[in-house]
Design a protein around this motif. Structure first.
Motif, mmCIF file in Angstrom:
data_model
loop_
_atom_site.group_PDB
_atom_site.id
_atom_site.type_symbol
_atom_site.label_atom_id
_atom_site.label_comp_id
_atom_site.label_asym_id
_atom_site.label_seq_id
_atom_site.Cartn_x
_atom_site.Cartn_y
_atom_site.Cartn_z
ATOM 1 N N ARG A 201 44.037 26.925 36.174
ATOM 2 C CA ARG A 201 44.519 25.708 36.821
ATOM 3 C C ARG A 201 46.036 25.683 36.936
ATOM 4 N N ASP A 202 46.713 26.438 36.087
ATOM 5 C CA ASP A 202 48.172 26.488 36.188
ATOM 6 C C ASP A 202 48.538 27.105 37.533
ATOM 7 N N PRO A 203 49.304 26.397 38.379
ATOM 8 C CA PRO A 203 49.620 26.938 39.708
ATOM 9 C C PRO A 203 50.391 28.247 39.669
ATOM 10 N N ALA A 241 49.173 42.030 27.334
ATOM 11 C CA ALA A 241 48.021 42.513 28.098
ATOM 12 C C ALA A 241 47.440 41.411 28.974
ATOM 13 N N ILE A 242 47.443 40.193 28.475
ATOM 14 C CA ILE A 242 46.936 39.068 29.269
ATOM 15 C C ILE A 242 47.788 38.864 30.507
ATOM 16 N N MET A 243 49.106 38.875 30.349
ATOM 17 C CA MET A 243 49.991 38.700 31.499
ATOM 18 C C MET A 243 49.831 39.838 32.499
ATOM 19 N N LEU A 244 49.585 41.040 31.984
ATOM 20 C CA LEU A 244 49.466 42.189 32.870
ATOM 21 C C LEU A 244 48.200 42.144 33.720
ATOM 22 N N MET A 245 47.284 41.216 33.417
ATOM 23 C CA MET A 245 46.143 41.027 34.297
ATOM 24 C C MET A 245 46.589 40.500 35.656
ATOM 25 N N GLY A 246 47.767 39.869 35.700
ATOM 26 C CA GLY A 246 48.268 39.324 36.960
ATOM 27 C C GLY A 246 47.434 38.173 37.473
ATOM 28 N N ALA A 247 46.849 37.394 36.577
ATOM 29 C CA ALA A 247 45.938 36.329 36.978
ATOM 30 C C ALA A 247 46.674 35.208 37.697
ATOM 31 N N GLN A 248 46.127 34.763 38.826
ATOM 32 C CA GLN A 248 46.753 33.755 39.682
ATOM 33 C C GLN A 248 45.997 32.428 39.592
ATOM 34 N N ALA A 249 46.645 31.384 40.066
ATOM 35 C CA ALA A 249 45.985 30.084 40.145
ATOM 36 C C ALA A 249 44.722 30.197 40.995
ATOM 37 N N GLY A 250 43.633 29.645 40.500
ATOM 38 C CA GLY A 250 42.365 29.702 41.218
ATOM 39 C C GLY A 250 41.505 30.890 40.839
ATOM 40 N N ASP A 251 42.082 31.896 40.162
ATOM 41 C CA ASP A 251 41.285 33.032 39.715
ATOM 42 C C ASP A 251 40.321 32.587 38.628
ATOM 43 N N VAL A 252 39.178 33.234 38.568
ATOM 44 C CA VAL A 252 38.190 32.949 37.537
ATOM 45 C C VAL A 252 38.184 34.106 36.549
ATOM 46 N N GLN A 263 30.576 31.753 20.259
ATOM 47 C CA GLN A 263 30.549 30.647 21.203
ATOM 48 C C GLN A 263 31.812 29.797 21.119
ATOM 49 N N LYS A 264 32.203 29.414 19.910
ATOM 50 C CA LYS A 264 33.399 28.569 19.754
ATOM 51 C C LYS A 264 34.654 29.311 20.184
ATOM 52 N N ASP A 265 34.764 30.583 19.798
ATOM 53 C CA ASP A 265 35.962 31.338 20.158
ATOM 54 C C ASP A 265 36.096 31.462 21.672
ATOM 55 N N ALA A 266 35.005 31.804 22.347
ATOM 56 C CA ALA A 266 35.052 31.972 23.800
ATOM 57 C C ALA A 266 35.350 30.651 24.499
ATOM 58 N N GLN A 267 34.699 29.593 24.053
ATOM 59 C CA GLN A 267 34.915 28.301 24.703
ATOM 60 C C GLN A 267 36.334 27.783 24.478
ATOM 61 N N ASP A 268 36.847 27.967 23.258
ATOM 62 C CA ASP A 268 38.216 27.530 22.989
ATOM 63 C C ASP A 268 39.209 28.253 23.885
ATOM 64 N N ILE A 269 39.041 29.564 24.006
ATOM 65 C CA ILE A 269 39.979 30.337 24.816
ATOM 66 C C ILE A 269 39.784 30.023 26.298
ATOM 67 N N ALA A 270 38.536 29.800 26.716
ATOM 68 C CA ALA A 270 38.293 29.418 28.101
ATOM 69 C C ALA A 270 38.972 28.089 28.432
ATOM 70 N N GLU A 271 38.960 27.153 27.486
ATOM 71 C CA GLU A 271 39.638 25.877 27.713
ATOM 72 C C GLU A 271 41.151 26.065 27.815
ATOM 73 N N LEU A 272 41.695 26.965 27.016
ATOM 74 C CA LEU A 272 43.132 27.240 27.101
ATOM 75 C C LEU A 272 43.491 27.860 28.450
ATOM 76 N N ILE A 273 42.628 28.749 28.945
ATOM 77 C CA ILE A 273 42.872 29.357 30.253
ATOM 78 C C ILE A 273 42.870 28.300 31.343
ATOM 79 N N ALA A 274 41.986 27.334 31.217
ATOM 80 C CA ALA A 274 41.828 26.321 32.261
ATOM 81 C C ALA A 274 42.789 25.147 32.111
ATOM 82 N N ALA A 275 43.605 25.146 31.043
ATOM 83 C CA ALA A 275 44.503 24.017 30.839
ATOM 84 C C ALA A 275 45.512 23.923 31.976
ATOM 85 N N PRO A 276 45.804 22.696 32.461
ATOM 86 C CA PRO A 276 46.811 22.554 33.526
ATOM 87 C C PRO A 276 48.168 23.016 33.041
#
Length: 885
Positions: A201-203, A241-252, A263-276
């Motif tokens: 979600r981060d532009p 390594a995360i930055m080197l993925m080159g992930a853009q706004a709107g990427d999944v 489950q908790k680890d994946a969901q927590d990190i997924a929420e951080l990825i989706a944070a505005p």
């Protein structure tokens, strides 16, 4: 965030990730050319095996074919690369040329689609070598095994000429080969598996701060967490390594966790990825015509200075608005003497460990300082500093930076030399990703590099002595250097390099310091003590301007300061035009924490409460009691002032996973806003009940988003009536609709018969009127709510409402622009719902406006051709808006 996969056990029947078969896969040459080692690829990302091990082919033909039978798992729109999955689970990325992503697909033709099965030798992509080669550094094609934790390469053919279909090597499961090329996972990372995906979600994509937060969480996990995007994978413990993925706004991004708390680890990190995003995420995109940041500007100490008194004018990119007068002060980076050879492996290892520990301690102390309550300069500014410094902490713990440094120390290099080379390899990689924001984040790595090197070299950064009203000149300014400045003496900043989304730009804006970046290396020639005018609004720096210009600018600065102070002092007064016309100026809010700031700036209520703050970034919908408690807290904080609560506006770019939205080709035109609420009526009924319970009755109003038809309005009104009756509430609640779909404006009179008020959402109204995606950065400069067509629709909505005795407000971004206030009022708008910081200035302006003149200018604007023409018209009639004079 979309949780597409539910929790499951790691069994062949339920695990969505392919389970590698216990057999090697032969990799055949995908085209004619010259087989060569991956080390020879002129790109540190590939040569450094940051994406995985592999080999490369310098092509002699122009059709890339399948090197084995498998499935196409990733094919970007730019068609410059493709990822295949083999029968044994190995995933092979084939990247045609270096830096070809910037071509946007020009010169490439794909013959397959994602998900398609292919046989060895099938055509995948054709490319026009003659057309592409002059535009890129190299046409060499890296072949990378991206899931290298599970596979290794062996039996590799010798370098040299190779024909399509010839055997190149074997891709062997690591379990058979008995080795792994990736860092070991945590010992607990066995057993349960959880997969989910998260939309960015981060532009500005995943840059330093979010990467640091994600890595910090992953290091604390009992599970091994891996992120993947297309053909790229990253150990979530590594922020680099995360930055080197080159992930853009709107990427999944795909998140995979393996371990006892998967489950908790994946969901927590997924929420951080989706944070505005914050800070930079709230900034406007840089104009397409602006010059690119000068990432490789010459070091300041190497540039010959101009003689004192020389008059020059420089242009750059505005990073933080403002106007300032002061004197120049150069920031010179001390050059460190870095020995290449070490004094012994154990001694150098210990030195690096100690330097990292001492650097960590210094950063933690700085974080504690900015987190302390007290000084005014802390506040939200301190929060920005804390976020940045926390990201820097994650770099110190980055496993790739440390392991790379350790390898060089083992080879006999000094700790300083090893650390510097490890960091700069990653910096080079970031700058070559073709992502401007990630390139600007290289400054954060430079900051950490320098902090550790200073400790290793036994040096301290000398505090920069500043004159009053200093205008800083530097190649770049590291966040730590910014934090060390006496900001009370800083009037402006001019950087030869950097960029408008860098952390220094964010911090400058936060502190109200005028800043210009990407001004070019010639600015480094300005000596200390020169008179400077910096006009960041125009992107101009004047060196040694005329005495009269300095005096005039000082007067403008003082006038601006006095005007801002006066506007804030009078902000609490009710807003009326000179003829007595009441114009309400209220605030857009997102939570109870924003109420106090809005009221301090003169807000007369809340014209838009974005209720989705309760719904996003969670795995289940908020209950009635939770919602009621939040809404009541906001109503209480507003002390009886109006509170307009917009019902859930989700869908499109705001996903609620528990609503199980279907995949849509055009989500902006699909189940979003009230359409989602009607599709999931339990969500709507729960929210309506919570709003109806808020007291005192009459303070709250309900606002319905994304209304397009009268049938939608009538359906929701029936729900409100039914829930009111069920609650025993006999006081009606005012209900309004967002005007953000052209159909509402075109038949506004009919809608006005059904509702109590309109609120114009100009962000979406502009999007749908001009047929431009408001999430598309390339269209940002054209997506202008001042366009005459958008203004005409606002006027139609106001006419329809006025004829039925209804009021009309505007809650889109245009309501926060003082330049728009005369237009909107002239069109018939009586409420402006703005950001808190804009309220005092807007109220002050409204108190000076003449209604007949507003109407005449608004009518004239409707006959113009473009948004630029409209802005010029308003500026001609009200030249002091925004000028400070």
């Amino acid at each position: 965030m979309k949780f597409l996969d539910r929790f499951r056990r790691a069994t062949p029947a339920t695990n969505p990730a392919p389970c590698p078969a216990p057999s090697p896969e032969v990799l055949l040459a995908p085209l004619d050319g010259t087989l060569q080692a991956l080390d020879t690829v002129p790109d540190p990302v590939f040569a450094g095996r940051m994406l995985g091990d592999g080999l490369a082919i310098d092509p002699a033909t122009n059709v890339l074919c399948a090197p084995f039978a498998g499935t196409v798992v990733a094919l970007p729109k730019t068609r410059h690369a493709i990822t295949l999955r083999a029968a044994n689970g190995a995933e092979l990325l084939m990247h045609i040329g270096i830096e070809t992503v910037g071509l946007g697909g020009d010169g490439f033709v794909a013959h397959v689609k994602e998900g398609q099965s292919v046989a060895a030798g099938d055509r995948l992509i054709s490319f026009d070598a003659a057309r592409i080669a002059p535009q890129v550094p190299s046409l060499v094609i890296p072949l990378i095994v991206t899931n290298g934790d599970d596979f290794v390469l062996r039996s590799r053919a010798a370098d040299g000429s190779v024909k399509r279909g010839a055997r190149c090597c074997e891709i062997v499961p690591a379990a058979i080969a008995g080795s792994s090329s990736m860092p070991e996972a945590p010992p607990e990372a066995e057993g349960e598996v959880f997969h989910c995906t998260s939309e960015i979600r981060d532009p500005f994509g995943i840059h330093a701060r979010p990467a640091g937060v994600i890595a910090t969480r992953a290091k604390a996990a009992a599970s091994r967490v891996t992120l993947s995007l297309g053909g790229r994978r990253a150990d979530a413990r590594s922020s680099v390594a995360i930055m080197l993925m080159g992930a853009q706004a709107g990427d999944v991004v795909h998140v995979e966790a393996i371990g006892p708390t998967a489950q908790k680890d994946a969901q927590d990190i997924a929420e951080l990825i989706a944070a505005p995003g914050s800070g930079a995420a709230a900034r406007e995109p840089r104009p397409a015509s602006a010059p690119a940041p000068a990432l490789a500007a010459k070091p300041l100490v190497a540039v010959a200075l101009d003689a004192p008194g020389i008059r020059r004018v420089f242009s750059g990119v505005s990073a933080a608005p403002g106007l300032a007068v002061g004197v120049s002060r150069r920031l010179v980076h001390e050059q460190l003497d870095i020995p290449e050879n070490g004094a012994g492996i154990e001694q150098e290892m210990a030195a690096l460990t100690d330097a990292i520990a001492r650097t960590r301690s210094a950063i933690e102390s700085a974080i504690a300082h900015f987190s302390e309550p007290g000084p005014v300069e802390h506040g939200s500014h301190g929060n920005q500093q804390t976020e940045i410094l926390t990201a820097h902490l994650s770099f110190l713990d980055d496993p790739y930076l440390r392991s790379t440094s350790d390898e060089m120390i083992t080879a006999g290099r000094s700790a300083a030399f090893a650390w510097k080379n490890a960091v700069e390899t990653q910096i080079t990689a970031l700058r070559q990703l073709g992502n401007e924001v990630l390139a600007e984040r290289a400054a954060d790595l430079l900051d950490i590099e320098r902090r550790v090197l200073l400790v290793l070299c036994g040096r301290n950064e000398t505090a920069l002595e500043l004159p009053d009203n200093a205008i800083l000149f530097a190649d770049d300014l590291l966040p730590s250097q910014f934090a060390d400045l006496d900001l009370k003496r800083v009037a402006g900043i001019c950087l030869a390099a950097s960029g408008p989304t860098s952390h220094v730009a964010i911090l400058s804006a936060s502190y109200g310091i005028a800043a210009i970046v990407a001004a070019g290396p010639d600015t480094l020639r300005v000596p200390d003590g020169q008179d400077i005018i910096i006009d960041a609004d125009k992107g101009q720096i004047s060196v040694n301007p005329a005495v009269s210009d300095v005096a005039a600018t000082r007067q403008v600065v003082e006038t601006r300061r006095a005007r801002v102070d006066a506007n804030r002092q009078a902000a609490g007064e009710i807003c009326r035009m000179p003829d007595g016309t009441r114009i309400e100026v209220v605030a857009n809010l997102g939570s109870v924490s924003e109420v106090a700031g809005a009221l301090a700036n003169g807000a007369e209520g809340c014209g838009l409460l974005r209720s989705e703050f309760l719904y996003l970034h969670r795995t289940s919908a908020p209950g009635e009691d939770e919602q009621f408690a939040e809404y009541q807290a906001i109503a209480t904080a507003l002390a009886g002032r109006p509170l307009v609560i917009r019902t859930l506006d989700a869908g499109a770019d705001k996903d609620v996973p528990y609503a199980h939205l279907p995949t849509e080709e055009n989500p902006a035109l699909g189940l979003r806003g009230v359409r989602l609420s009607l599709w999931q009526p339990d969500l709507l009924r729960t929210q309506v009940r919570a709003i109806l319970r808020v007291k005192p009755y009459g303070q709250c109003k309900i606002l319905l988003p994304m209304i397009a038809t009268l049938a939608d309005v009538r359906t929701v009104k029936a729900v409100i009536a039914a829930e009111s009756e069920a609650l025993g509430r006999d006081v009606p609640i005012e209900t309004g609709i967002m005007v953000e779909v052209p159909s509402v404006a075109l038949i506004a009179a009919q809608f006005a018969e059904e509702v109590d008020f309109f609120s114009v959402g100009t962000n979406d109204l502009t999007q749908y009127t001009l047929a431009m995606d408001r999430c598309n950065a390339r269209l940002a400069q054209q997506l202008d709510p001042f366009h005459p067509a958008v203004l005409r629709l606002i006027g139609l909505a106001a006419d329809g409402a006025r004829n039925r005795g209804r009021w009309v407000g505007v809650c889109g971004n245009i309501a926060s622009s003082p330049l728009a206030a005369p237009l909107l009022i002239g069109l018939g708008v009586t409420e402006l719902s703005a950001t808190a910081n804009a309220i005092a200035d807007i109220k002050a302006l409204v108190r000076t406006l003449d209604m007949p003149r507003c109407r005449a200018v608004a009518e004239a604007a409707l006959a113009l051709d473009s948004a630029d023409d409209v802005r010029h018209l308003v500026a001609t009639h009200w030249p002091t808006i925004g000028s400070g004079s």
